[in-house]
Design a protein around this motif. Sequence first.
Motif, PDB file in Angstrom:
ATOM      1  N   ASP A  30       0.771  -1.387   0.116  1.00  0.00           N
ATOM      2  CA  ASP A  30      -0.147   0.074  -0.150  1.00  0.00           C
ATOM      3  C   ASP A  30       0.742   1.354   0.019  1.00  0.00           C
ATOM      4  O   ASP A  30       0.486   2.267  -0.632  1.00  0.00           O
ATOM      5  CB  ASP A  30      -0.869   0.071   1.281  1.00  0.00           C
ATOM      6  CG  ASP A  30      -1.887  -1.144   1.107  1.00  0.00           C
ATOM      7  OD1 ASP A  30      -2.567  -1.425   0.006  1.00  0.00           O
ATOM      8  OD2 ASP A  30      -2.135  -1.664   2.282  1.00  0.00           O
ATOM      9  N   LEU A  86      -7.111  -1.484  10.966  1.00  0.00           N
ATOM     10  CA  LEU A  86      -7.150  -2.853  10.134  1.00  0.00           C
ATOM     11  C   LEU A  86      -5.805  -2.896   9.492  1.00  0.00           C
ATOM     12  O   LEU A  86      -5.671  -1.918   8.706  1.00  0.00           O
ATOM     13  CB  LEU A  86      -8.267  -2.763   9.459  1.00  0.00           C
ATOM     14  CG  LEU A  86      -9.271  -3.937   9.332  1.00  0.00           C
ATOM     15  CD1 LEU A  86      -9.674  -4.502  10.845  1.00  0.00           C
ATOM     16  CD2 LEU A  86     -10.351  -3.746   8.351  1.00  0.00           C
ATOM     17  N   VAL A  88      -4.724  -6.249   6.749  1.00  0.00           N
ATOM     18  CA  VAL A  88      -4.864  -7.441   6.189  1.00  0.00           C
ATOM     19  C   VAL A  88      -3.529  -7.835   5.358  1.00  0.00           C
ATOM     20  O   VAL A  88      -3.326  -6.654   4.339  1.00  0.00           O
ATOM     21  CB  VAL A  88      -6.025  -7.835   5.620  1.00  0.00           C
ATOM     22  CG1 VAL A  88      -5.932  -9.206   5.282  1.00  0.00           C
ATOM     23  CG2 VAL A  88      -7.273  -7.851   6.570  1.00  0.00           C
ATOM     24  N   ARG A  94      -8.680 -10.194   0.325  1.00  0.00           N
ATOM     25  CA  ARG A  94      -9.929 -10.740  -0.572  1.00  0.00           C
ATOM     26  C   ARG A  94     -10.579 -11.933  -0.584  1.00  0.00           C
ATOM     27  O   ARG A  94     -10.951 -12.783  -1.159  1.00  0.00           O
ATOM     28  CB  ARG A  94      -9.694 -10.676  -2.361  1.00  0.00           C
ATOM     29  CG  ARG A  94      -9.751  -9.224  -2.793  1.00  0.00           C
ATOM     30  CD  ARG A  94     -10.620  -8.214  -2.416  1.00  0.00           C
ATOM     31  NE  ARG A  94     -12.113  -8.197  -3.097  1.00  0.00           N
ATOM     32  CZ  ARG A  94     -12.457  -7.522  -4.128  1.00  0.00           C
ATOM     33  NH1 ARG A  94     -11.395  -6.677  -4.752  1.00  0.00           N
ATOM     34  NH2 ARG A  94     -13.655  -7.739  -4.662  1.00  0.00           N
ATOM     35  N   HIS A  96     -12.236 -12.228   2.841  1.00  0.00           N
ATOM     36  CA  HIS A  96     -12.975 -11.784   3.591  1.00  0.00           C
ATOM     37  C   HIS A  96     -12.619 -11.705   5.069  1.00  0.00           C
ATOM     38  O   HIS A  96     -13.502 -11.855   6.143  1.00  0.00           O
ATOM     39  CB  HIS A  96     -14.501 -12.538   3.726  1.00  0.00           C
ATOM     40  CG  HIS A  96     -15.493 -11.897   2.638  1.00  0.00           C
ATOM     41  ND1 HIS A  96     -16.634 -12.202   2.502  1.00  0.00           N
ATOM     42  CD2 HIS A  96     -15.079 -11.693   1.251  1.00  0.00           C
ATOM     43  CE1 HIS A  96     -16.979 -11.914   1.154  1.00  0.00           C
ATOM     44  NE2 HIS A  96     -15.899 -11.345   0.624  1.00  0.00           N
ATOM     45  N   GLY A  98     -10.713  -9.251   6.254  1.00  0.00           N
ATOM     46  CA  GLY A  98     -11.052  -7.859   6.757  1.00  0.00           C
ATOM     47  C   GLY A  98     -12.576  -7.877   7.375  1.00  0.00           C
ATOM     48  O   GLY A  98     -12.788  -7.166   8.521  1.00  0.00           O
ATOM     49  N   GLU A  99     -13.306  -8.223   6.657  1.00  0.00           N
ATOM     50  CA  GLU A  99     -14.848  -8.127   7.029  1.00  0.00           C
ATOM     51  C   GLU A  99     -15.079  -9.042   8.154  1.00  0.00           C
ATOM     52  O   GLU A  99     -15.678  -8.412   9.307  1.00  0.00           O
ATOM     53  CB  GLU A  99     -15.671  -9.055   5.872  1.00  0.00           C
ATOM     54  CG  GLU A  99     -16.959  -8.554   5.832  1.00  0.00           C
ATOM     55  CD  GLU A  99     -17.781  -9.091   4.832  1.00  0.00           C
ATOM     56  OE1 GLU A  99     -17.580  -8.670   3.464  1.00  0.00           O
ATOM     57  OE2 GLU A  99     -18.242 -10.062   4.884  1.00  0.00           O
TER      58      GLU A  99
HETATM   59  C1  LIG Z   1      -8.875  -2.732   3.279  1.00  0.00           C
HETATM   60  C2  LIG Z   1      -8.387  -4.040   3.606  1.00  0.00           C
HETATM   61  C3  LIG Z   1      -8.761  -4.246   5.156  1.00  0.00           C
HETATM   62  C4  LIG Z   1      -9.621  -5.176   3.283  1.00  0.00           C
HETATM   63  O1  LIG Z   1      -9.221  -6.367   3.519  1.00  0.00           O
HETATM   64  P1  LIG Z   1      -9.659  -7.737   3.034  1.00  0.00           P
HETATM   65  O2  LIG Z   1      -9.592  -9.080   3.807  1.00  0.00           O
HETATM   66  O3  LIG Z   1      -8.945  -7.952   1.461  1.00  0.00           O
HETATM   67  O4  LIG Z   1     -11.270  -7.429   2.558  1.00  0.00           O
HETATM   68  P2  LIG Z   1     -12.427  -8.363   2.304  1.00  0.00           P
HETATM   69  O5  LIG Z   1     -11.993  -9.485   1.512  1.00  0.00           O
HETATM   70  O6  LIG Z   1     -13.102  -8.598   3.754  1.00  0.00           O
HETATM   71  O7  LIG Z   1     -13.524  -7.370   1.516  1.00  0.00           O
HETATM   72  C5  LIG Z   1     -14.790  -7.365   1.643  1.00  0.00           C
HETATM   73  C6  LIG Z   1     -15.323  -6.365   0.836  1.00  0.00           C
HETATM   74  O8  LIG Z   1     -14.718  -5.306   0.589  1.00  0.00           O
HETATM   75  C7  LIG Z   1     -14.485  -4.897  -1.008  1.00  0.00           C
HETATM   76  N1  LIG Z   1     -13.158  -4.942  -1.105  1.00  0.00           N
HETATM   77  C8  LIG Z   1     -12.174  -5.367  -0.638  1.00  0.00           C
HETATM   78  N2  LIG Z   1     -11.010  -4.980  -1.249  1.00  0.00           N
HETATM   79  C9  LIG Z   1     -11.314  -4.500  -2.502  1.00  0.00           C
HETATM   80  C10 LIG Z   1     -10.460  -4.150  -3.600  1.00  0.00           C
HETATM   81  N3  LIG Z   1      -9.311  -4.276  -3.577  1.00  0.00           N
HETATM   82  N4  LIG Z   1     -11.221  -3.736  -4.618  1.00  0.00           N
HETATM   83  C11 LIG Z   1     -12.608  -3.508  -4.582  1.00  0.00           C
HETATM   84  N5  LIG Z   1     -13.297  -3.757  -3.235  1.00  0.00           N
HETATM   85  C12 LIG Z   1     -12.715  -4.277  -2.330  1.00  0.00           C
HETATM   86  C13 LIG Z   1     -15.451  -5.938  -1.692  1.00  0.00           C
HETATM   87  O9  LIG Z   1     -16.671  -5.432  -1.804  1.00  0.00           O
HETATM   88  C14 LIG Z   1     -15.174  -7.098  -0.766  1.00  0.00           C
HETATM   89  O10 LIG Z   1     -16.158  -8.186  -0.890  1.00  0.00           O
HETATM   90  P3  LIG Z   1     -16.315  -8.966  -2.213  1.00  0.00           P
HETATM   91  O11 LIG Z   1     -14.743  -9.424  -2.194  1.00  0.00           O
HETATM   92  O12 LIG Z   1     -17.149 -10.271  -1.770  1.00  0.00           O
HETATM   93  O13 LIG Z   1     -16.314  -8.220  -3.383  1.00  0.00           O
HETATM   94  C15 LIG Z   1      -6.937  -4.686   3.228  1.00  0.00           C
HETATM   95  O14 LIG Z   1      -6.830  -4.348   1.936  1.00  0.00           O
HETATM   96  C16 LIG Z   1      -6.051  -3.894   4.232  1.00  0.00           C
HETATM   97  O15 LIG Z   1      -5.512  -4.304   5.130  1.00  0.00           O
HETATM   98  N6  LIG Z   1      -5.604  -2.763   3.308  1.00  0.00           N
HETATM   99  C17 LIG Z   1      -4.680  -1.862   4.233  1.00  0.00           C
HETATM  100  C18 LIG Z   1      -5.396  -0.971   5.316  1.00  0.00           C
HETATM  101  C19 LIG Z   1      -4.513  -0.009   6.078  1.00  0.00           C
HETATM  102  O16 LIG Z   1      -4.027   0.968   5.194  1.00  0.00           O
HETATM  103  N7  LIG Z   1      -4.208  -0.009   7.321  1.00  0.00           N
HETATM  104  C20 LIG Z   1      -3.498   1.043   7.999  1.00  0.00           C
HETATM  105  C21 LIG Z   1      -4.425   2.025   8.308  1.00  0.00           C
HETATM  106  S1  LIG Z   1      -5.562   1.587   9.493  1.00  0.00           S
END
Ligand SMILES: CC(C)(COP(=O)(O)OP(=O)(O)OC[C@H]1O[C@@H](n2cnc3c(N)ncnc32)[C@H](O)[C@@H]1OP(=O)(O)O)[C@@H](O)C(=O)NCCC(=O)NCCS
Length: 338
Positions: A30, A86, A88, A94, A96, A98-99
């Motif tokens: 990121d 959060l 991940v 992707r 779930h 994070g969810e």
């Molecule tokens: C944002 C983050 C928490 C998402 O975690 P994840 O486990 O990949 O997300 P999930 O699989 O639970 O996604 C749930 C929904 O969010 C949306 N989503 C998540 N990632 C997405 C992406 N890259 N593009 C589009 N939609 C997305 C989708 O709707 C997804 O549901 P679907 O897969 O059924 O379509 C993860 O990318 C992360 O940790 N990012 C860094 C966060 C950060 O910067 N933290 C430091 C500051 S707090």
Amino acid sequence: MRIREWSPAAATAAELGAWLRSYNAGQAVDLPLDPPWQIERLKDYLTVTMPGETRLTWLAESDDQPGEILGYGRLLVMEGLGVVELNVAPAGRRRHVGEALVSVIAERALAEGLTSLGVEAIGGTPAADFYTALGFRHAYTETRSILDLSTVDWEHVAEMAEGVSHGYRIEYYPGDLPDELLPAYAEAKQVRRLDPNGDLDLRPSSYDPDRLRASLRVLQGRGLYPYIVVAVHERTEKVAALTELVVPALHPTRADQYDTTVVPEHNGYGLPRAIKARMLIELRTAEPQLRDVQTWHGSDRETLQQVNKELGFLPDREWREYEVDARDLAARLSSTKD
Ligand SMILES: CC(C)(COP(=O)(O)OP(=O)(O)OC[C@H]1O[C@@H](n2cnc3c(N)ncnc32)[C@H](O)[C@@H]1OP(=O)(O)O)[C@@H](O)C(=O)NCCC(=O)NCCS
């Protein structure tokens, strides 16, 4: 995947190492240009809290690879405010994870009596889509700017630091503030609380001397070494302007510029320019390993943005704050589980 509550205070060295690997793996994707975090003081950073602040943490762990952390979620509770954090790791995204972490956080938030939750998402990363998909509302945007110290025109910065108006003097405090300055300092900080700038105030600041003293101790306890520069109005001996910065043990080449405040009646005397320039000059000798400084500001803080530009800060990314009703979030997530 399984999720369990985790106490960093009781963590083993192996767990802390796994947490750090997972965190840095996410950051490498990121924010690839940011310095990775070091293990130095990590336990302190994760454990030490402000009086009255609670931090609850959950880990998502892999079923196939014992000890591998797929992600973590944290709920910070302070003064009735709930802030979510959060991360991940790329290997868990992707799926779930994070969810699932937000789901346990939402349940606990309700149990703690919180009505709403705030979170910061970094622009240009999946976080915006993720929080929007979960029903969070975009509330406020800040810009992160970075000053690369190798590009600084030090002669010009020295002139800026000297350009302080008659009737004011600049004071520099590394590490701590003297007791006698605390009341005047706390009074000056009060100004930010009265400033209706729309920020969700995800990082509650300190506005009275006791709280200020406590928060300085907490910073040090977490391995965030503070530096403060103030402009004192000589006729009244009041603090007219202040700027705060920390150098984290976790990433000692990058400093975090925190609050810069000018008391409104002292606007127009070039104080933010002089104090921020003085800060850089002091850091040059106090923290020679520093490579850059990062700072965050809303679009409403025009004077500060001009000063940052003159010092050489360049806008980097948006930092977007989101909020959600805790009950709605819990209900939405429990219905997706069915
Ligand atoms: C944002 C983050 C928490 C998402 O975690 P994840 O486990 O990949 O997300 P999930 O699989 O639970 O996604 C749930 C929904 O969010 C949306 N989503 C998540 N990632 C997405 C992406 N890259 N593009 C589009 N939609 C997305 C989708 O709707 C997804 O549901 P679907 O897969 O059924 O379509 C993860 O990318 C992360 O940790 N990012 C860094 C966060 C950060 O910067 N933290 C430091 C500051 S707090």
